[in-house]
Design an enzyme around this catalytic site. Sequence first.
Site, PDB file in Angstrom:
ATOM      1  N   ASP A 157    -103.322  -2.138   3.118  1.00 53.66           N
ATOM      2  CA  ASP A 157    -104.641  -2.279   2.529  1.00 53.66           C
ATOM      3  C   ASP A 157    -105.661  -2.044   3.630  1.00 53.66           C
ATOM      4  OD1 ASP A 157    -106.586  -2.681   0.725  1.00 53.66           O
ATOM      5  OD2 ASP A 157    -106.501  -4.866   0.782  1.00 53.66           O
ATOM      6  N   ASP A 208     -99.602  -5.388  -6.578  1.00 51.88           N
ATOM      7  CA  ASP A 208     -99.301  -6.285  -5.465  1.00 51.88           C
ATOM      8  C   ASP A 208    -100.020  -7.571  -5.783  1.00 51.88           C
ATOM      9  OD1 ASP A 208    -102.099  -5.300  -4.562  1.00 51.88           O
ATOM     10  OD2 ASP A 208    -101.629  -6.988  -3.258  1.00 51.88           O
TER      11      ASP A 208
END
Length: 396
Positions: A90, A290
């Site tokens: 990320d 996620d």
Amino acid sequence: MFEVLATDPASKARRGRLTTAHGVVETPVFMPVGTQGAVKTLHPDELRLLGTEIVLGNTYHLWLRPGEDVIRLLGGLHAFCAWDRPILTDSGGFQVWSLARIRKINEEGVKFQNHLDGTPMLLSPEKSMEIQAALGSDIAMLFDECPPYPCERDYAEQSTALTTRWAERCKSWHAERAGEFFPRPGERQPATTKPTGQNGITVKRQLLFGIVQGSTYADLREQSARDLSALDFDGYAIGGVSVGEPEAEMFRAIEHSEPFLPPHKPRYAMGLGTPPQMLEMIARGVDMFDCVHPTRSARHGLAFTPDGPIHIKNAEFEKDPAPLTGDCHPHLAPFSRAYLRHLYKAGEILALRLLSFHNLDFYLRLMRGAREAIEAGTFSDFRAAFCERYQTNRVP
RNA sequence: GGGUAGGUACCGAAGUGGUCAAACGGGGCAGACUGUAAAUCUGCUGGCUUACGCCUACGAAGGUUCGAAUCCUUCCCUGCCCA
């Protein structure tokens, strides 16, 4: 890179296969979160035992500690944490939103004081790309601005436009310079472990995913999705969700974005969700998820079961000889609820490990079930049956 | 036997005339957790009651006082010191 292998006749659900430099990811997929280079409490062997196909790492956290230079020196994130399967990183955009105390967003990037020692720092699209390239993740997320919920129209409009401009900068930097970092010079081709299937496709570069923003505004979501699609990323995430919005808004964010994304690219709902939410998202065309929920909740004593989550610390399990679920993973099967409750209440670390393992098994197995159902053309029944039981039959 | 310090809720421990059903810890009970600053956070924890409120409670029994966990008397018990 991404193939749609099957589609559900009654919904937008897809069964897909994403190929990355470190192997194949079968979708729909759940990606356990390993923010600081570790899925909390679990050994990589356990992740493999669970059939984990891909894990997350976090740019912001790894940048601050130990620093991308250290990780690069140690051979990249895969080598550093002994994980040879795919990794998605990320970008840090979310952390800038969620934890930086003092932050100032301008065109260049985000100035903020970090949460460790308050050092003033600047994270920009280029810097985020550089860090992610240095980490050597298989999938890099572009650096976005994650607006809060609720969000005023004016702010959302400007924020979404900014995310799009940043997306262009991320793409440029990535196209021109990511190759210097990835694949790493001299790095031997990873001994790719393909969890399932083989498709003969090889990928030798870091994939880059765009992030659709637009808050709760349908037209902004559409605009964002269209603008990002035009930039031709390897995949598309839907961001700005899991920021405290009601569930209905979460679904609307997907519904307002998905129709404008290229059908042959993977879609990723960031930070989601609960088991039923994931099935609902799959039905709306999402391929990847996620979420910290299974692992964080595990550390807080929550265990997922087909009949809904249970608080293992509750008194009702004091003498319960049954395992967590009827068809527990063999790794968990020897342990009674009574024992797990005891471990948890006694503060034994093993409780956190076992519950984390179990919850991830539950999530990953749910995704496998969804994949099989889509292939069999029975996804809608699968979803309905799961949600019905999960939400109504709360049985200890 | 003498001296001395004490006996407070499940446990530890504050409180020393009214604002005390009694701080704070622990334990217990329950809840929250969604791109992880989280093995964290929140609530409840004498009984009955939705609540107002009522009842029972600070070792025991008496007493002083408008009012006592807090003051007095006696007793019981515990730690430590001396014999």
